[in-house]
Design a protein around this motif. Structure first.
Motif, PDB file in Angstrom:
ATOM      1  N   LYS A   1       0.838  -1.209   0.000  1.00  0.00           N
ATOM      2  CA  LYS A   1       0.000   0.000   0.000  1.00  0.00           C
ATOM      3  C   LYS A   1       0.866   1.249   0.000  1.00  0.00           C
ATOM      4  CE  LYS A   1      -3.289  -3.018   0.772  1.00  0.00           C
ATOM      5  NZ  LYS A   1      -4.408  -3.380  -0.069  1.00  0.00           N
TER       6      LYS A   1
ATOM      7  N   MET B   1     -11.286  -0.036   5.510  1.00  0.00           N
ATOM      8  CA  MET B   1     -11.269  -0.250   4.066  1.00  0.00           C
ATOM      9  C   MET B   1     -10.551  -1.561   3.753  1.00  0.00           C
ATOM     10  SD  MET B   1     -10.775   3.716   2.984  1.00  0.00           S
ATOM     11  CE  MET B   1      -9.153   4.071   3.635  1.00  0.00           C
ATOM     12  N   GLY B   2     -11.236  -2.418   3.024  1.00  0.00           N
ATOM     13  CA  GLY B   2     -10.625  -3.688   2.624  1.00  0.00           C
ATOM     14  C   GLY B   2     -10.546  -4.710   3.749  1.00  0.00           C
ATOM     15  N   VAL B   3     -11.419  -4.628   4.739  1.00  0.00           N
ATOM     16  CA  VAL B   3     -11.346  -5.555   5.875  1.00  0.00           C
ATOM     17  C   VAL B   3     -12.604  -6.409   6.005  1.00  0.00           C
ATOM     18  CG1 VAL B   3     -10.943  -5.766   8.381  1.00  0.00           C
ATOM     19  CG2 VAL B   3      -9.832  -3.934   7.103  1.00  0.00           C
TER      20      VAL B   3
ATOM     21  N   ASP C   1      -3.528  -2.485  12.757  1.00  0.00           N
ATOM     22  CA  ASP C   1      -3.388  -3.554  11.767  1.00  0.00           C
ATOM     23  C   ASP C   1      -2.557  -4.663  12.413  1.00  0.00           C
ATOM     24  OD1 ASP C   1      -3.632  -3.564   8.366  1.00  0.00           O
ATOM     25  OD2 ASP C   1      -2.434  -5.132   9.345  1.00  0.00           O
ATOM     26  N   PRO C   2      -3.015  -5.917  12.325  1.00  0.00           N
ATOM     27  CA  PRO C   2      -2.272  -7.002  12.985  1.00  0.00           C
ATOM     28  C   PRO C   2      -1.018  -7.450  12.244  1.00  0.00           C
ATOM     29  CG  PRO C   2      -4.252  -7.864  11.932  1.00  0.00           C
ATOM     30  CD  PRO C   2      -4.279  -6.378  11.732  1.00  0.00           C
TER      31      PRO C   2
ATOM     32  N   GLY D   1      -5.673  -6.271  16.120  1.00  0.00           N
ATOM     33  CA  GLY D   1      -6.822  -6.590  15.266  1.00  0.00           C
ATOM     34  C   GLY D   1      -8.050  -5.894  15.833  1.00  0.00           C
ATOM     35  N   VAL D   2      -9.060  -5.733  15.011  1.00  0.00           N
ATOM     36  CA  VAL D   2     -10.275  -5.020  15.429  1.00  0.00           C
ATOM     37  C   VAL D   2     -10.902  -5.685  16.661  1.00  0.00           C
ATOM     38  CG1 VAL D   2     -11.704  -6.320  13.757  1.00  0.00           C
ATOM     39  CG2 VAL D   2     -12.510  -4.119  14.618  1.00  0.00           C
ATOM     40  N   GLU D   3     -10.753  -7.020  16.737  1.00  0.00           N
ATOM     41  CA  GLU D   3     -11.370  -7.758  17.841  1.00  0.00           C
ATOM     42  C   GLU D   3     -10.719  -7.442  19.192  1.00  0.00           C
ATOM     43  OE1 GLU D   3      -9.836  -8.906  15.186  1.00  0.00           O
ATOM     44  OE2 GLU D   3      -8.072  -9.992  15.899  1.00  0.00           O
TER      45      GLU D   3
ATOM     46  N   LYS E   1      -7.761   5.312  -4.253  1.00  0.00           N
ATOM     47  CA  LYS E   1      -8.886   5.065  -3.338  1.00  0.00           C
ATOM     48  C   LYS E   1      -9.179   6.339  -2.543  1.00  0.00           C
ATOM     49  CE  LYS E   1      -9.076   0.953  -1.255  1.00  0.00           C
ATOM     50  NZ  LYS E   1      -8.914  -0.167  -0.285  1.00  0.00           N
TER      51      LYS E   1
ATOM     52  N   PHE F   1       3.573  -4.598   8.085  1.00  0.00           N
ATOM     53  CA  PHE F   1       3.032  -3.265   7.796  1.00  0.00           C
ATOM     54  C   PHE F   1       3.430  -2.275   8.888  1.00  0.00           C
ATOM     55  CE2 PHE F   1      -0.508  -5.473   5.205  1.00  0.00           C
ATOM     56  CZ  PHE F   1       0.362  -5.628   4.143  1.00  0.00           C
TER      57      PHE F   1
ATOM     58  N   GLY G   1      -3.107  -1.264   6.921  1.00  0.00           N
ATOM     59  CA  GLY G   1      -1.950  -1.664   6.117  1.00  0.00           C
ATOM     60  C   GLY G   1      -0.705  -0.910   6.567  1.00  0.00           C
TER      61      GLY G   1
ATOM     62  N   GLY H   1      -7.446  -1.675  10.061  1.00  0.00           N
ATOM     63  CA  GLY H   1      -6.890  -2.440   8.940  1.00  0.00           C
ATOM     64  C   GLY H   1      -6.177  -1.511   7.983  1.00  0.00           C
TER      65      GLY H   1
ATOM     66  N   TYR I   1     -14.575  -8.141   4.186  1.00  0.00           N
ATOM     67  CA  TYR I   1     -14.645  -9.473   3.557  1.00  0.00           C
ATOM     68  C   TYR I   1     -13.685 -10.480   4.193  1.00  0.00           C
ATOM     69  CZ  TYR I   1     -11.023  -7.083   0.776  1.00  0.00           C
ATOM     70  OH  TYR I   1      -9.932  -6.343   0.387  1.00  0.00           O
ATOM     71  N   HIS I   2     -12.752  -9.999   5.019  1.00  0.00           N
ATOM     72  CA  HIS I   2     -11.876 -10.915   5.747  1.00  0.00           C
ATOM     73  C   HIS I   2     -12.482 -11.371   7.073  1.00  0.00           C
ATOM     74  CE1 HIS I   2      -8.633 -10.514   2.974  1.00  0.00           C
ATOM     75  NE2 HIS I   2      -8.387  -9.256   3.256  1.00  0.00           N
ATOM     76  N   ARG I   3     -13.637 -10.814   7.444  1.00  0.00           N
ATOM     77  CA  ARG I   3     -14.225 -11.122   8.748  1.00  0.00           C
ATOM     78  C   ARG I   3     -15.252 -12.239   8.629  1.00  0.00           C
ATOM     79  NH1 ARG I   3     -11.098 -10.437  12.082  1.00  0.00           N
ATOM     80  NH2 ARG I   3     -12.601 -10.244  13.776  1.00  0.00           N
TER      81      ARG I   3
HETATM   82  N1  LIG Z   1      -8.687  -8.644  12.461  1.00  0.00           N
HETATM   83  C1  LIG Z   1      -8.217  -7.603  11.786  1.00  0.00           C
HETATM   84  N2  LIG Z   1      -8.299  -6.361  12.299  1.00  0.00           N
HETATM   85  C2  LIG Z   1      -7.813  -5.298  11.636  1.00  0.00           C
HETATM   86  N3  LIG Z   1      -7.175  -5.400  10.437  1.00  0.00           N
HETATM   87  C3  LIG Z   1      -7.069  -6.615   9.891  1.00  0.00           C
HETATM   88  C4  LIG Z   1      -7.572  -7.762  10.521  1.00  0.00           C
HETATM   89  N4  LIG Z   1      -7.282  -8.843   9.745  1.00  0.00           N
HETATM   90  C5  LIG Z   1      -6.620  -8.384   8.668  1.00  0.00           C
HETATM   91  N5  LIG Z   1      -6.467  -7.025   8.764  1.00  0.00           N
HETATM   92  C6  LIG Z   1      -5.740  -6.135   7.858  1.00  0.00           C
HETATM   93  O1  LIG Z   1      -6.636  -5.606   6.914  1.00  0.00           O
HETATM   94  C7  LIG Z   1      -5.874  -5.132   5.807  1.00  0.00           C
HETATM   95  C8  LIG Z   1      -6.616  -5.404   4.533  1.00  0.00           C
HETATM   96  S1  LIG Z   1      -5.908  -4.666   3.090  1.00  0.00           S
HETATM   97  C9  LIG Z   1      -6.525  -3.013   3.114  1.00  0.00           C
HETATM   98  C10 LIG Z   1      -5.532  -1.972   3.532  1.00  0.00           C
HETATM   99  C11 LIG Z   1      -6.003  -0.530   3.513  1.00  0.00           C
HETATM  100  N6  LIG Z   1      -7.042  -0.269   4.520  1.00  0.00           N
HETATM  101  C12 LIG Z   1      -6.495  -0.117   2.159  1.00  0.00           C
HETATM  102  O2  LIG Z   1      -7.713   0.026   1.989  1.00  0.00           O
HETATM  103  O3  LIG Z   1      -5.663   0.072   1.280  1.00  0.00           O
HETATM  104  C13 LIG Z   1      -6.841  -5.387   1.810  1.00  0.00           C
HETATM  105  C14 LIG Z   1      -6.647  -6.831   1.590  1.00  0.00           C
HETATM  106  O4  LIG Z   1      -5.688  -7.423   2.080  1.00  0.00           O
HETATM  107  O5  LIG Z   1      -7.531  -7.474   0.923  1.00  0.00           O
HETATM  108  C15 LIG Z   1      -4.516  -5.832   5.867  1.00  0.00           C
HETATM  109  O6  LIG Z   1      -3.523  -4.866   6.088  1.00  0.00           O
HETATM  110  C16 LIG Z   1      -4.668  -6.804   7.017  1.00  0.00           C
HETATM  111  O7  LIG Z   1      -3.469  -7.003   7.751  1.00  0.00           O
END
Ligand SMILES: Nc1ncnc2c1ncn2[C@@H]1O[C@H](C[S@+](CC[C@H]([NH3+])C(=O)[O-])CC(=O)[O-])[C@@H](O)[C@H]1O
Length: 322
Positions: free
Chosen positions: A92, A196-198, A153-154, A180-182, A111, A158, A133, A131, A200-202
């Motif tokens: 990023k 942003m970008g987090v 960010d965990p 992490g957010v949790e 973005k 980064f 990055g 999150g 869908y990982h949850r």
């Molecule tokens: N539990 C969690 N809590 C917080 N963050 C997390 C967690 N798990 C993963 N992440 C973090 O969420 C970020 C997502 S990237 C978006 C970066 C930026 N926001 C962007 O919009 O360019 C997009 C992607 O990887 O698809 C990564 O840096 C992870 O380490």
């Protein structure tokens, strides 16, 4: 104890974030003792060896650029490049440090340009980026007038990249914590929360949205960016396994479904302000991220599909009020 922990504790001690001090010190000591990435010592060594800089050239208004090329000798610039490349992959950005351009996988500035016209003025605001990055957007938030900016960010990689960049502009009002957010308590104190970008990982997206709301003061603003699919209020894609080769992708809702989710957890005035299909120019392989990127994640015969046959990445930005 690292200085940056104590600097952060001092910065929030007399602020509406002081309540964070009940949980944060134990979490950060645990991270330091037991949870640091195995490469942390290597990255710490990079941080220790960065060339000294007292530059006054700081541009965070329309890019992230610290220092001028003329302020560093050619030898030091070469050394800087060598050191920062030990922290690859750089995803990023981009960043420019004393003329050295870190051409990251993502054009995170694009973005930012898409969301900036739609958000409340950040002047004097206390802002959280969940999150974040490497922290690219943290600098742009500060550049847009935010008074105090915290990212979580965990990923330790980064964090080390953020600290390398901050070395060249040690702004006491911009911080990144390895959480992490949790791990966040209900702070209810931020004027704006970005995530942003987090989503869908949850695995539990509704709980995630409630966690975001719990960080905002009443009336505060959420800026949420995530992958979405076309469809109505009942459309949600859950990939059977990977999505665009990414593991850990759970829910990809339509913007209508996501709007409903936000309303169900109590957000008001929810607006979809942007929809954008990620282009091959925005996410690509560079000298600073040399492994696979978007072109490898899409169907070679149809850029509108992922390699697994799902719709290609479409991202939306939603704004809502707590
Ligand atoms: N539990 C969690 N809590 C917080 N963050 C997390 C967690 N798990 C993963 N992440 C973090 O969420 C970020 C997502 S990237 C978006 C970066 C930026 N926001 C962007 O919009 O360019 C997009 C992607 O990887 O698809 C990564 O840096 C992870 O380490």
């Amino acid at each position: 104890m690292n200085n940056w922990f104590t600097d952060f504790y001092a910065a929030i001690a007399k602020s509406p974030l002081s309540h964070w001090l009940e949980t944060l010190p134990a979490q950060l000591s645990h991270w330091q003792r037991e949870a640091q990435h195995g490469d942390w010592p290597k990255w710490e060594k990079v941080l220790k060896n960065l060339p000294e800089s007292k530059t006054k050239h700081i541009n965070i208004q329309d890019k992230v650029e610290f220092g001028e090329a003329s302020e560093l000798s050619e030898g030091h610039t070469k050394q800087l490049e060598h050191l920062l490349k030990r922290m690859m992959p750089w995803r990023k950005g981009p960043f420019t440090i004393h003329g050295l351009h870190i051409d990251t996988e993502w054009r995170s500035d694009w973005k930012w340009d898409r969301l900036l016209p739609h958000i409340s003025d950040l002047t004097n605001r206390t802002v959280l980026d969940i999150g974040c990055g490497s922290g690219y957007h943290l600098w742009r938030m500060r550049g847009a007038g935010a008074e105090f900016v915290v990212g979580i960010d965990p990923s330790d990689l980064f964090l080390s990249q953020f600290q390398a960049i901050k070395h060249f502009n040690p702004d006491p009002n911009v911080h990144l914590l390895p959480l992490g957010v949790e791990q966040l308590p209900q702070l209810k104190a931020f004027d704006t929360v970005f995530s942003m970008g987090v989503l869908y990982h949850r695995r539990s997206p509704i709980d995630f949205l409630a966690q975001l709301k719990a960080q905002l003061r009443p009336g505060g603003e959420l800026v949420l960016e995530t992958l979405v699919v076309e469809g109505d209020v009942n459309t949600v894609l859950m990939p059977t396994d990977r999505y665009a080769k990414m593991r850990n992708v759970w829910y990809i809702p339509s913007t209508a479904a996501l709007t409903l989710w936000l309303e169900r957890v109590g957000f008001k005035n929810v607006r979809v302000v942007d929809n954008d299909q990620t282009s091959l120019e925005e996410q690509r392989k560079t000298d600073w991220m040399t492994t696979e990127s978007l072109a490898d994640f899409l169907d070679p015969n149809d850029v509108n599909k992922t390699i697994e046959g799902y719709p290609a990445p479409l991202r939306a930005i939603l704004i809502a009020e707590a």
